[in-house]
Design a protein around this motif. Structure first.
Motif: not given
Length: 125
Positions: A1-12, A116-124
């Motif tokens: 079973q493959v594991q997926l790990v996200e990264s790179g989210g943030g606020s912009v 994956g568990q997800g990564t948050q992206v916030t755009v202001s």
């Protein structure tokens, strides 16, 4: 079973760019993979997908702004997001299936087996 790990989210700020990464624990060449997003109170939405044969598909809301790519040597999926808008604010999820998914169905969550568990992206604005 493959594991997926996200990264790179943030606020912009609106108009800015972000690149999301999704590291897989298996040979990515055998998988169809995709990015989904979900904002509070909304359904999970397909954003971009890449089939195991390299065919890509994008939602109309991101077409021309987002690019999906895969580094098979590193088993890593990317989502390059440009010209970001406040409406792009969401939690972004990586998904995979160990088979080819026709691009017609590539943005439908039910076709994917692994998430994956997800990564948050916030755009202001």
């Amino acid at each position: 079973q493959v594991q997926l790990v996200e990264s790179g989210g943030g606020s912009v700020q609106a108009g800015g760019s972000l690149t999301l990464s999704c590291a897989a624990t298996d040979d990515a060449r055998t998988y169809s993979m995709a990015w989904f997003r979900q904002a509070p109170g909304k359904e999970r939405e397909g954003v971009a997908a890449i089939a195991s044969d390299g065919q890509t598909t994008f939602s109309d809301s991101v077409k021309g702004r987002f690019t999906i790519s895969i580094d098979n040597a590193k088993n890593t999926l990317f989502l390059q997001m440009n010209s970001l808008k406040p409406d792009d604010t969401a939690k972004y999820y990586c998904a995979a299936r160990a088979a080819r998914i026709d691009p017609t169905y590539g943005l439908i969550p039910g076709w994917y087996w692994y998430w994956g568990q997800g990564t948050q992206v916030t755009v202001s604005s």
